[in-house]
Structure formats: structure tokens, C-alpha cells
Write a protein that holds these residues in place. Structure first.
Motif, mmCIF file in Angstrom:
data_model
loop_
_atom_site.group_PDB
_atom_site.id
_atom_site.type_symbol
_atom_site.label_atom_id
_atom_site.label_comp_id
_atom_site.label_asym_id
_atom_site.label_seq_id
_atom_site.Cartn_x
_atom_site.Cartn_y
_atom_site.Cartn_z
ATOM 1 N N SER A 155 0.825 -1.223 0.000
ATOM 2 C CA SER A 155 0.000 0.000 0.000
ATOM 3 C C SER A 155 0.854 1.267 0.000
ATOM 4 C CB SER A 155 -0.877 -0.021 1.252
ATOM 5 O OG SER A 155 -0.057 -0.266 2.393
ATOM 6 N N LEU A 156 2.141 1.155 -0.310
ATOM 7 C CA LEU A 156 3.062 2.281 -0.061
ATOM 8 C C LEU A 156 2.706 3.588 -0.778
ATOM 9 C CD1 LEU A 156 6.633 1.489 -1.535
ATOM 10 C CD2 LEU A 156 4.495 0.991 -2.646
ATOM 11 N N GLU A 157 1.853 3.524 -1.795
ATOM 12 C CA GLU A 157 1.451 4.768 -2.478
ATOM 13 C C GLU A 157 0.328 5.486 -1.735
ATOM 14 O OE1 GLU A 157 2.953 6.014 -5.023
ATOM 15 O OE2 GLU A 157 4.105 4.345 -5.854
ATOM 16 N N SER A 158 -0.291 4.840 -0.736
ATOM 17 C CA SER A 158 -1.416 5.488 -0.044
ATOM 18 C C SER A 158 -1.334 5.438 1.482
ATOM 19 C CB SER A 158 -2.749 4.876 -0.501
ATOM 20 O OG SER A 158 -2.694 3.470 -0.414
ATOM 21 N N CYS A 159 -0.496 4.573 2.048
ATOM 22 C CA CYS A 159 -0.408 4.541 3.518
ATOM 23 C C CYS A 159 0.594 5.594 3.996
ATOM 24 C CB CYS A 159 -0.024 3.159 4.021
ATOM 25 S SG CYS A 159 1.597 2.589 3.496
ATOM 26 N N SER A 160 0.528 5.926 5.282
ATOM 27 C CA SER A 160 1.436 6.939 5.823
ATOM 28 C C SER A 160 2.517 6.265 6.657
ATOM 29 C CB SER A 160 0.662 7.926 6.705
ATOM 30 O OG SER A 160 0.328 7.306 7.932
ATOM 31 N N ILE A 161 3.650 6.946 6.785
ATOM 32 C CA ILE A 161 4.744 6.385 7.580
ATOM 33 C C ILE A 161 4.335 6.307 9.062
ATOM 34 C CG2 ILE A 161 5.959 8.612 7.781
ATOM 35 C CD1 ILE A 161 7.577 5.110 7.562
ATOM 36 N N GLY A 162 3.505 7.256 9.522
ATOM 37 C CA GLY A 162 3.023 7.193 10.913
ATOM 38 C C GLY A 162 2.229 5.916 11.150
#
Ligand SMILES: Cc1cc2nc3c(=O)[nH]c(=O)nc-3n(C[C@H](O)[C@H](O)[C@H](O)COP(=O)(O)OP(=O)(O)OC[C@H]3O[C@@H](n4cnc5c(N)ncnc54)[C@H](O)[C@@H]3O)c2cc1C
Length: 482
Positions: A155-162
Motif C-alpha cells: 500500500s506504499l502509495e497510499s499509507c502513511s509512515i506514521g
């Protein structure tokens, strides 16, 4: 039926303290302290934050707060503590365990506007970011300095690092590079009472007391709100090869992955898809996929490194092993465009399964990696017994299997009945194989019912004490994890 709210009292989390719903006056008071455009209870706002990607958890929050800086997060938590208002931290809302949904009622605290890359420090191999940064941006930034941020949730294009830090997210590269947890050097956290705390920093080593920073990773918004993150970077490997290997059956595929790892090859990624997930990808992409009708499973192997000869030798070793285990073909690509094309069927699975199944019963279980074939077999048995389409795919290299049960056209009651019976049986099989209920998605609200089956009573009691120490009023993400 979706798990819904608000309505139920969240007070059960901390028996001595009753949590409250903020009135319009309370919300106006908060808006006066942090800015009117930060706080909203409009029907459109609360609707937008009512779900995550679990597809089965749903609850409209009472209000949404979207701060722009740490001071505003701290002010919000001081307000919430004083008023006993439950607060649900939220990043990209791509979680699949219901963790960011205000089940039982609450105010969603969305970190999406705190999305700055604060500093990339090449000398210390570190990058400092705000929690709302979309994960893919971090490696994009690192690449400009020939550095690498390896954790790569699909999901790296839509999830946040937090959100990644809050659940301890993994990804395909965990087999070689580890998960988000392995890259967190420092955190700035706002505690439930509004105090701002720095944990860790840029030091690579740290043997200084209990590791509170590590406790925050994977705490799913129940111990504090993460407002700044310093991450470790590594040198970027010069070359990358992606291999896609179709097999006649999932059993051959799973055994081949174990054999590759046993052959002194440490791939950057080793993923698999079963026959149902191949069919889902084929329907979604609308084209034939490698191996045609004979393909009952796929294995993806990614290799990386700098020395061409060493990479070549590893590729040959992998090809030899998979051919010895019945591979139908071995496709390999070094060109980035062709690599993306090989990965496409794996990357589209979130959308593909959802398009086919409408609603999904998900389990992100993990077993010792040599036991993946037994797990896949057990899942297929459960699917047959309950007449459910059951799809398995995931990170064969680290034993982390994503099981998806598809609702398709089942009526709601029947779907609920079969889903919960099937998931309970899958958890039983996982336990028997020495596994755990979550490898990377976290517990949230959906996996809470299974926790006591996997963890000793004493461990759960200690977790509850940790929660009480950090958040004595129980305002942070009530009803999640413990
Ligand atoms: C198509 C698809 C593919 C996926 N692939 C993967 C994968 O490969 N690997 C993987 O691990 N996951 C995967 N996921 C799951 C999901 O993307 C991860 O769990 C991700 O880490 C969630 O990040 P988020 O920003 O969306 O968090 P959210 O869903 O917003 O929140 C998740 C949890 O973190 C808490 N939280 C969020 N931000 C903060 C903060 N700043 N401070 C404190 N708590 C916070 C929330 O309260 C909640 O409990 C996938 C999901 C989808 C839909």
C-alpha cells in the motif's frame, strides 16, 4: 453486518473512568485553541473517516481533527484528557484491522496534514519525517542520495509512515531487510495528557534503559500519537533482478521457496500467490498471465546487490532450485519497466480480490516459514468445509500469509456466519503450527478476539499495565489491541 458505532460506550477500556462525547461547545472550544479549519463534525467529514480498508469495520466518528503541527496535536490531547473524550489517531486509513476506525465512538485525529520530509541526513544515513508522509515518498527522497528505505508495504502509495510505525508494517522485502520496526531510530510522541516526548534519535546503538521507542512501534495508537519519525537508511543496491516462476501447485511453490532459502540465497523478496489469487489478478487485469491455465501458483523472487557476477550466480542458483521443484517456466527481468510488469499480478491483489469478493474476511497470519505449505493446505480445507472462496498469498520468505475469504454473492447473515467460523478455524490451525494471528497488519479491533488464544494470561496483563501507565484515562484508541 459491519462492526458499527457510535453508540456503544467506550468506557469499558478503563473501568474507573467514563469517557464522553464532546458537545458542540466542546468542539468549538478546541477550534478556538487550534484553528477553526482543523476541527469538523460535518456529515461529509465524518463519513470520509468512517472506514479503513478492512472492508468490514465501519463507524462514523463524532468529529475529525486535522492538526498541522505537534503543538496542535498536544493541544488536542490536553483538551481530550480534560474532557475525557476518546481519540482515534489516523494516518492513510489503509489499515485492515479496523485500528483507525472509531468503533464505539470517538474523535478521529488525522495526521494527514503533517506531511513534511523534515531532513535527509546522508552523513548519518537518516531521514526525519512527519507522520503523514506517504511511505513511497521516503524511498523516492532516499534514491536522490543513492540511499535506500527498504520497507515496502504493498500500500506504499497510499499509507502513511506514521501508520506504518504504529502497526509495525512489513512488506515484500522483510525477508532480507526486516520491517518498519528495524528502521525506526527516533520518535517524537505526544502522550495522552499532551506532553511531548522524544524517544531515541540518530544514535545507531542504544542500551540506555527500557526501549520505550520500541514499545511505541506497533502500539496502534493506543499509547501515544507519533508526530515525528527518524528512520535509518541503507546504501542503495546497484542492481535488481525480479523473477516470476509459475508452478502447477501451491505445494510445489511453497516447498521451492523453502528450498531457495536453504540454498544459501537471501532474496530481497520471496512472495507467492495461490491459484485463487492468480484467477483474481487475471479477472482484474483482463489478460492472460504467465503459465496460462497450468499455473496453480506463482513465486516471485527479487534479488539485489552490486556485483553483477554475484547476482548472476544467485539467479542461476534460484533457477536450478525452482526447476528441480517442478517450475513451469522461469521469467526474469532487469529492466525496471519489465520488472513492474512481472510484479503487476501481485501488486494488484488488494483491488482484484475486493472487486471479486465485494467484502473480505482477512487474516494476516504468520507461521515458521517451513510450515507455510501446511498452512496453505489448512486454509484450503477450511474454504471447502465452509463453501467459501479462500485465497492465500503473501510473503513466503518470512512465513507471513495473507488469507482472504471472499463474500461474493452471499447474503449478509450467511456471510457473517461462515466468515467467523472459518476465521476461527484458521486461527486454530495457525496456533497448531506455532504461528501468530498477525505478522504485519496489527490487532486493531478485528483480531482482538483471538489474542488470548495466542498470548499467555500474564503477558496480556502486563500489556494492560503498560496501557494504563501511558494512558491512565484510556482515551487513546479505546477498544483496540488490549
Ligand atoms: C492494498 C493494500 C496492501 C497492503 N499491503 C501491506 C503490506 O504489504 N504490508 C503491511 O504491513 N501492510 C499492508 N497493508 C495494510 C496497511 O497499509 C498498513 O497497515 C499501513 O501501515 C497502515 O498505514 P496507514 O497510514 O494507512 O494507517 P491507518 O490505517 O490510518 O492506521 C493504522 C493504525 O495506526 C494508528 N496510527 C496511524 N497513524 C498514527 C500516528 N501518527 N500515531 C499513532 N498511531 C497512529 C491508527 O490508530 C491505527 O491503529 C496493505 C493495505 C492495503 C489496502
Amino acid at each position: 453486518m459491519p462492526i458499527q458505532g457510535p453508540g456503544a460506550s467506550p468506557g469499558a477500556v478503563c473501568s474507573s473512568v467514563r469517557l464522553r462525547r464532546p458537545t458542540d461547545t466542546d468542539l468549538s472550544a478546541l477550534a478556538g485553541r487550534i484553528g477553526g479549519d482543523r476541527v469538523s463534525a460535518s456529515p461529509e467529514s465524518v463519513e470520509r473517516y468512517a472506514r479503513d480498508e478492512s472492508t468490514v469495520v465501519e463507524a462514523r466518528p463524532w468529529a475529525v481533527v486535522r492538526p498541522r503541527c505537534t503543538a496542535e496535536v498536544a493541544e488536542t490531547l490536553r483538551w481530550a484528557s480534560a474532557g475525557r473524550f476518546p481519540v482515534v489517531p489516523r494516518g492513510g486509513g489503509t489499515g485492515v484491522a479496523g485500528g483507525a476506525v472509531a468503533v464505539g465512538g470517538g474523535v478521529v485525529l488525522s495526521l494527514e496534514r503533517m506531511d513534511r520530509i523534515v531532513e535527509l541526513d546522508p552523513e548519518n544515513l537518516a531521514v526525519t519525517v512527519e507522520p503523514g508522509v506517504i511511505t513511497a515518498r521516503i524511498d523516492d527522497e532516499a534514491r536522490r542520495h543513492s540511499l535506500f528505505y527498504p520497507p515496502d508495504p504493498a500500500s506504499l502509495e497510499s499509507c502513511s509512515i506514521g501508520g506504518n510505525v504504529a502497526v509495525g508494517a512489513g512488506g515484500a522485502r522483510a525477508v532480507k531487510y526486516g520491517t518498519t520496526r528495524d528502521y525506526v531510530l527516533g520518535l517524537e510522541v505526544v502522550l495522552a495528557d499532551g506532553e511531548v516526548l522524544e524517544l531515541g534519535g540518530k544514535n545507531v546503538k542504544d542500551a540506555t534503559g527500557y526501549h520505550l521507542r520500541d514499545l511505541m512501534v506497533g502500539s496502534e495508537g493506543t499509547l501515544g500519537v507519533i508526530t515525528r519519525i527518524t528512520l535509518r537508511l541503507v546504501p542503495r543496491p546497484g542492481r535488481r533482478v525480479v523473477m516470476l516462476v509459475p508452478f502447477p501447485s501451491i505445494h510445489q511453490a511453497a516447498r521451492a521457496v523453502t528450498a531457495v532459502l536453504g540454498a544459501r540465497v537471501l532474496p530481497a523478496a520471496a512472495e507467492f500467490m495461490d491459484d485463487v489469487t492468480i484467477e483474481a489478478a487475471r479477472r482484474y487485469l483482463g489478460r492472460d498471465l504467465p503459465g496460462g491455465d497450468a499455473a496453480g501458483a506463482y513465486v516471485f523472487v527479487e534479488l539485489d546487490g552490486d556485483a553483477p557476477a554475484a547476482l548472476e550466480a544467485q539467479m542461476e542458483r534460484v533457477a536450478g532450485v525452482v526447476q528441480g521443484h517442478g517450475a513451469l517456466d522461469v521469467l526474469a527481468a532487469e529492466d525496471p519497466g519489465q520488472q513492474e510488469r512481472l510484479w503487476e499480478s501481485r501488486r494488484c491483489l488488494g483491488e482484484a480480490l475486493r472487486a471479486w469478493g465485494r467484502q473480505l474476511g482477512k487474516a494476516d497470519v504468520v507461521v515458521p516459514r517451513a510450515r507455510v505449505p501446511e498452512l496453505v493446505e489448512a486454509v484450503q480445507g477450511v474454504g471447502h468445509r465452509h463453501r467459501l472462496v479462500a485465497a492465500s498469498f503473501g510473503h513466503a520468505g518470512d512465513g507471513n500469509v495473507h488469507v482472504n475469504l471472499l463474500r461474493c454473492d452471499l447474503a449478509e447473515d450467511e456471510w457473517e456466519r461462515r466468515r467467523s467460523l472459518a476465521l476461527a478455524e484458521i486461527m486454530k490451525a495457525v496456533k497448531a503450527l506455532g504461528g501468530l494471528p498477525s505478522g504485519e497488519h496489527g490487532i486493531g479491533v478485528l483480531k482482538r478476539p483471538y489474542l488470548h488464544r495466542f498470548l499467555p494470561e500474564r503477558a496480556l496483563a502486563l500489556m494492560a499495565s503498560v496501557k494504563a501507565a501511558f494512558d491512565p484515562l484510556g482515551i487513546l484508541n479505546p477498544g483496540k489491541v488490549v
